[in-house]
Design a protein around this motif. Structure first.
Motif, PDB file in Angstrom:
ATOM      1  N   VAL A   1       2.625   7.571  -6.762  1.00 21.89           N
ATOM      2  CA  VAL A   1       2.889   7.290  -8.175  1.00 21.89           C
ATOM      3  C   VAL A   1       3.316   8.581  -8.841  1.00 21.89           C
ATOM      4  O   VAL A   1       3.018   9.677  -8.355  1.00 21.89           O
ATOM      5  CB  VAL A   1       1.642   6.704  -8.884  1.00 21.89           C
ATOM      6  CG1 VAL A   1       1.288   5.361  -8.298  1.00 21.89           C
ATOM      7  CG2 VAL A   1       0.457   7.666  -8.801  1.00 21.89           C
ATOM      8  N   LEU A   2       4.021   8.462  -9.942  1.00 18.67           N
ATOM      9  CA  LEU A   2       4.522   9.640 -10.649  1.00 18.67           C
ATOM     10  C   LEU A   2       3.616   9.928 -11.837  1.00 18.67           C
ATOM     11  O   LEU A   2       3.753   9.357 -12.923  1.00 18.67           O
ATOM     12  CB  LEU A   2       5.969   9.403 -11.102  1.00 18.67           C
ATOM     13  CG  LEU A   2       6.956   9.052  -9.980  1.00 18.67           C
ATOM     14  CD1 LEU A   2       8.368   8.917 -10.534  1.00 18.67           C
ATOM     15  CD2 LEU A   2       6.910  10.091  -8.862  1.00 18.67           C
ATOM     16  N   GLU A   3       2.642  10.795 -11.605  1.00 17.51           N
ATOM     17  CA  GLU A   3       1.679  11.165 -12.641  1.00 17.51           C
ATOM     18  C   GLU A   3       1.018  12.471 -12.221  1.00 17.51           C
ATOM     19  O   GLU A   3       0.828  12.733 -11.018  1.00 17.51           O
ATOM     20  CB  GLU A   3       0.636  10.053 -12.814  1.00 17.51           C
ATOM     21  CG  GLU A   3      -0.407  10.314 -13.869  1.00 17.51           C
ATOM     22  CD  GLU A   3       0.127  10.242 -15.308  1.00 17.51           C
ATOM     23  OE1 GLU A   3       1.326  10.483 -15.499  1.00 17.51           O
ATOM     24  OE2 GLU A   3      -0.643   9.967 -16.228  1.00 17.51           O
ATOM     25  N   GLU A   4       0.691  13.291 -13.174  1.00 19.92           N
ATOM     26  CA  GLU A   4       0.082  14.589 -12.899  1.00 19.92           C
ATOM     27  C   GLU A   4      -1.431  14.440 -12.837  1.00 19.92           C
ATOM     28  O   GLU A   4      -2.091  14.178 -13.841  1.00 19.92           O
ATOM     29  CB  GLU A   4       0.464  15.595 -13.995  1.00 19.92           C
ATOM     30  CG  GLU A   4       0.014  17.025 -13.709  1.00 19.92           C
ATOM     31  CD  GLU A   4       0.762  17.625 -12.527  1.00 19.92           C
ATOM     32  OE1 GLU A   4       0.089  18.078 -11.582  1.00 19.92           O
ATOM     33  OE2 GLU A   4       2.000  17.624 -12.543  1.00 19.92           O
ATOM     34  N   ASN A   5      -1.996  14.567 -11.643  1.00 18.08           N
ATOM     35  CA  ASN A   5      -3.445  14.570 -11.415  1.00 18.08           C
ATOM     36  C   ASN A   5      -4.174  13.428 -12.139  1.00 18.08           C
ATOM     37  O   ASN A   5      -5.079  13.652 -12.942  1.00 18.08           O
ATOM     38  CB  ASN A   5      -4.027  15.917 -11.855  1.00 18.08           C
ATOM     39  CG  ASN A   5      -5.402  16.161 -11.236  1.00 18.08           C
ATOM     40  OD1 ASN A   5      -5.737  15.578 -10.196  1.00 18.08           O
ATOM     41  ND2 ASN A   5      -6.189  17.006 -11.873  1.00 18.08           N
ATOM     42  N   PRO A   6      -3.832  12.182 -11.860  1.00 17.54           N
ATOM     43  CA  PRO A   6      -4.473  11.046 -12.553  1.00 17.54           C
ATOM     44  C   PRO A   6      -5.903  10.829 -12.075  1.00 17.54           C
ATOM     45  O   PRO A   6      -6.294  11.283 -10.993  1.00 17.54           O
ATOM     46  CB  PRO A   6      -3.583   9.865 -12.165  1.00 17.54           C
ATOM     47  CG  PRO A   6      -3.031  10.250 -10.837  1.00 17.54           C
ATOM     48  CD  PRO A   6      -2.838  11.737 -10.873  1.00 17.54           C
ATOM     49  N   GLU A   7      -6.658  10.104 -12.862  1.00 15.76           N
ATOM     50  CA  GLU A   7      -8.045   9.798 -12.515  1.00 15.76           C
ATOM     51  C   GLU A   7      -8.089   8.542 -11.638  1.00 15.76           C
ATOM     52  O   GLU A   7      -7.518   7.510 -11.994  1.00 15.76           O
ATOM     53  CB  GLU A   7      -8.876   9.547 -13.776  1.00 15.76           C
ATOM     54  CG  GLU A   7      -9.146  10.783 -14.596  1.00 15.76           C
ATOM     55  CD  GLU A   7     -10.070  11.757 -13.863  1.00 15.76           C
ATOM     56  OE1 GLU A   7     -10.962  11.277 -13.123  1.00 15.76           O
ATOM     57  OE2 GLU A   7      -9.873  12.966 -14.022  1.00 15.76           O
ATOM     58  N   PRO A   8      -8.774   8.603 -10.463  1.00 17.67           N
ATOM     59  CA  PRO A   8      -8.901   7.413  -9.599  1.00 17.67           C
ATOM     60  C   PRO A   8      -9.617   6.279 -10.332  1.00 17.67           C
ATOM     61  O   PRO A   8     -10.522   6.510 -11.133  1.00 17.67           O
ATOM     62  CB  PRO A   8      -9.741   7.923  -8.425  1.00 17.67           C
ATOM     63  CG  PRO A   8      -9.562   9.408  -8.430  1.00 17.67           C
ATOM     64  CD  PRO A   8      -9.408   9.796  -9.866  1.00 17.67           C
TER      65      PRO A   8
END
Length: 715
Positions: A62-69
């Motif tokens: 996915v394209l996101e900076e360090n997302p929360e699981p």
């Protein structure tokens, strides 16, 4: 001749820069490289795709900076920096990305929405995931413009996954975002509908196999069945992914199935060595070109790449000559070619035309029968498969073209009549069938006895009753004959083992309870004159007969069960020592198609009569003719009446001509060498069978019970 513009579509497998995988202790140099020069990870393979008109890959991130699981217990949640990843995708010339995989929903619906939005803003198309099921299930459509016309290409994707991915909420529904599933029946219907709507299109399936990391999806029966179903429904090509390694390529029913093309750049350490998996994947270049006559040709080039990051130190590369020997340990490729830049590739079944020509040049069975080794045997199997696929592809195209031709539009009856002369039901479309119906024309060769026999064989294995087989046992057949009052030989009521058979003085027949083609049948005229019917060979003593019978008995011989019966020998006349003629009535529930006549005195010699006592040629045993005497109408009517008491569309009733009329020999549910009938008679037999089924159904609806049959046989 191909003169129009040539388009190249490239397909690659699982792709991720691997932010989550690389940001671990000990990989600082890889992270630095990722931040400073992310395109360096693609240096070894970029030349394979950079000149493509369209480039499609499976974006497994996915394209996101360090997302929360958001998913508890979900392993390997993956993400990538949006700006960095989008720049790399644009630099590579990526046109579209498939998103039906097991990472797209790792961080929930919001991150999926952001990923879709960012890709759309970057003018990279997406398919396989969406804001709802309709969006997720829609194929990617590409239209190639030609001088004479356009060519549409549709690419479907979906994920085959275990139950837990439903529990994770990965799959889209009517009102929920997510990825597309890969239902066999549902997608097959979608493909079939599209094929009917746009018959000249190219349909590609681009599936993701979750849960088969470093495994052979091609060995998985359910996946194989699913892929073949998609081809049967009308797909042309399948390029799978998700196994992280290349898989087998299969040529099936005119389509090509690459069960998995594996990875592209996927920046994790991988488990190739641990799983003993081939460290290779594939990049596919599909070359589509318009010909001078407006038709389009497709040629697929497969480029093997090394995708084991432990082996390449995260420098993915194309294979070299030195890699070929090791690659062939896993993947049987007979011939490699080189591009102008020196990149090695292969064309699946690229030698098929030469191999087909060789197969067609085989003029006798002797060469084939000499095959001993597996490699040669497999070669012929693969060549037959390639030939079938090649011919099917061409014939489908021709039939479809003729059906939609301008001549057909203006001269439908004449065109249909001409088409009927070479009609093959395998290539009939719904629209073509409607034209036959509209013009009240009957398609030629739609019935086949060969096909019916094979279908019935399989249906019996599935538990469908076929009552004629209950008469295959001579003891039971004789009970039924007694019930309906049909003369049959007098029999000893016992069933013997060979060692227990008593020596009998009067003329008798010794035969197995179950026999095929007169195997193990002996006509005992007296103790010194015994005819082995199958061999048409006379034996000189009782002991010689027992020895001969024993030689034919056993699991691997012509008689498998040591169960024998003794019955009356039907003679030509009262004082004769000559076996009587055998008449085999091929009867279809009250209707006779032909009679096979033979005499045990002749070595496998036959003649065939139609109902009007005309000799007929069936394509079967044509070189084994002898002139018989035929039958009479009274006997024929008796046989017809007998068959109407059997709840089966077909039986062969074998009879002997005795001094007091017809005597039952046996009742056979399936004709031996049924494959030997010529096409004309195969069609006649098939038609007769299905017409007999109609008559039986009609009688059943009128209340017929077949009481005599079911008094003898319990069902």
């Amino acid at each position: 001749m191909s003169t129009g513009k040539k388009y190249t579509l490239s397909f690659a497998g699982d792709t991720s820069l691997g932010e989550w995988y690389l940001r671990k202790p000990g990989k600082e140099n890889l992270v630095s490289r990722l931040e400073k020069d992310p395109l360096s990870y693609f240096t070894g393979v970029k030349p394979l795709v950079e000149k493509s008109d369209y480039f499609i890959l499976n974006l497994e991130t996915v394209l996101e900076e360090n997302p929360e699981p958001v998913l508890e217990g979900k392993e390997y949640p993956n993400y990538d920096n949006p700006a960095r990843t989008l720049k790399v995708l644009k630099d590579l010339g990526v046109s579209a990305v498939g998103l039906a995989n097991n990472h797209t929903m790792d961080f929930g619906e919001k991150v999926l929405h952001k990923t879709l939005s960012r890709l759309k803003k970057a003018k990279i198309e997406t398919f396989g995931a969406g804001e709802n099921l309709k969006e997720a299930a829609s194929p990617l459509k590409i239209t190639l413009e030609g001088k004479k016309g356009n060519k549409n290409i549709y690419i479907f994707t979906g994920m085959r996954a275990g139950k837990r991915y439903r529990e994770y909420g990965f799959f889209a529904d009517d009102k929920k975002p997510g990825v597309n599933n890969l239902p066999q029946k549902g997608l097959s219907k979608q493909i079939s509908k599209l094929r009917n709507k746009d018959p000249e299109s190219i349909i590609i399936i681009y599936p993701h196999w979750q849960g088969l990391d470093y495994k052979w999806a091609s060995k998985h029966q359910r996946i194989q069945k699913r892929c073949r179903a998609f081809i049967d429904a009308g797909a042309n090509y399948i390029f799978g992914h998700g196994t992280h390694m290349l898989n087998d390529i299969e040529y099936y029913n005119g389509g090509t199935i690459a069960y998995s093309i594996g990875n592209f750049v996927f920046n994790s350490l991988g488990r190739y060595k641990k799983m003993q998996a081939p460290p290779y994947s594939l990049v596919v270049n599909m070359e589509v070109q318009e010909s001078e006559d407006g038709t389009w040709t497709v040629k697929n080039k497969f480029f093997p790449i090394i995708t084991d990051n432990r082996a390449t130190d995260f420098n993915l590369r194309h294979i070299k000559n030195s890699d070929i020997a090791n690659l062939k340990k896993y993947f049987p490729i007979s011939d490699f070619k080189k591009t102008k830049l020196g990149f090695l590739y292969f064309v699946p079944f690229g030698k098929s035309k030469e191999e087909i020509a060789h197969l067609l040049d085989v003029n006798s069975r002797s060469e084939i029968r000499k095959i001993k080794d597996k490699k040669t045997f497999d070669h012929y199997i693969n060549t037959i498969e390639a030939m079938n696929g090649f011919l099917n592809t061409k014939l489908k195209m021709i039939y479809n073209g003729l059906n939609r031709s301008k001549y057909m539009e203006k001269n439908e009856i004449d065109a249909i009549t001409k088409l009927n002369s070479i009609f093959d039901k395998k290539y009939v479309s719904h629209k073509l069938l409607k034209k036959y119906e509209r013009n009240q024309l009957e398609p030629k060769n739609i019935f086949s006895f060969r096909e019916i026999v094979m279908q019935k064989s399989r249906l019996r294995k599935m538990g469908s009753p076929e009552y004629s087989w209950k008469l295959d046992n001579k003891v039971d057949a004789y009970k039924f004959a007694d019930k309906v009052g049909f003369r049959r030989p007098k029999t000893d009521s016992n069933v013997y083992k060979l060692a227990q058979i008593p020596k009998v003085e009067e003329p008798i027949v010794l035969k197995p309870v179950r026999s095929t083609g007169s195997r193990g049948v002996y006509l005992v005229f007296n103790q010194n004159k015994i005819l082995s019917v199958f061999d048409s060979r006379y034996l000189n003593s009782w002991e010689e007969m027992i020895t001969d019978a024993r030689s034919k008995l056993g699991k691997d011989n012509v008689i498998r069960s040591d169960r024998w019966m003794i019955e009356e020998l039907i003679l030509e006349s009262k004082d004769s020592e000559k076996a009587t003629t055998n008449l085999k009535f091929h009867i279809f529930y009250g209707e006779m198609l032909f009679v096979q006549e033979e005499s045990p005195e002749h070595w496998h010699k036959y003649c065939f009569w139609d109902e009007d006592m005309n000799l007929v040629k069936l394509g079967k045993y044509e070189n084994q003719f002898y002139m018989g005497n035929g039958f009479n109408k009274v006997d024929l009517e008796k046989i017809k009446e007998f068959s109407l008491k059997i709840p089966s569309p077909f039986v062969r009733i074998d009879t002997l001509i005795g001094t007091d009329g017809l005597v039952l020999g046996e009742i056979t549910p399936r004709v031996g060498n049924f494959h030997s009938f010529n096409d004309e008679w195969d069609e006649k037999l098939g038609r007769a069978y299905l017409e007999a089924e109609v008559r039986i159904k009609r009688d059943l609806l009128k209340g017929k019970k077949f009481d005599e049959f079911f008094d003898v046989f319990e069902v």
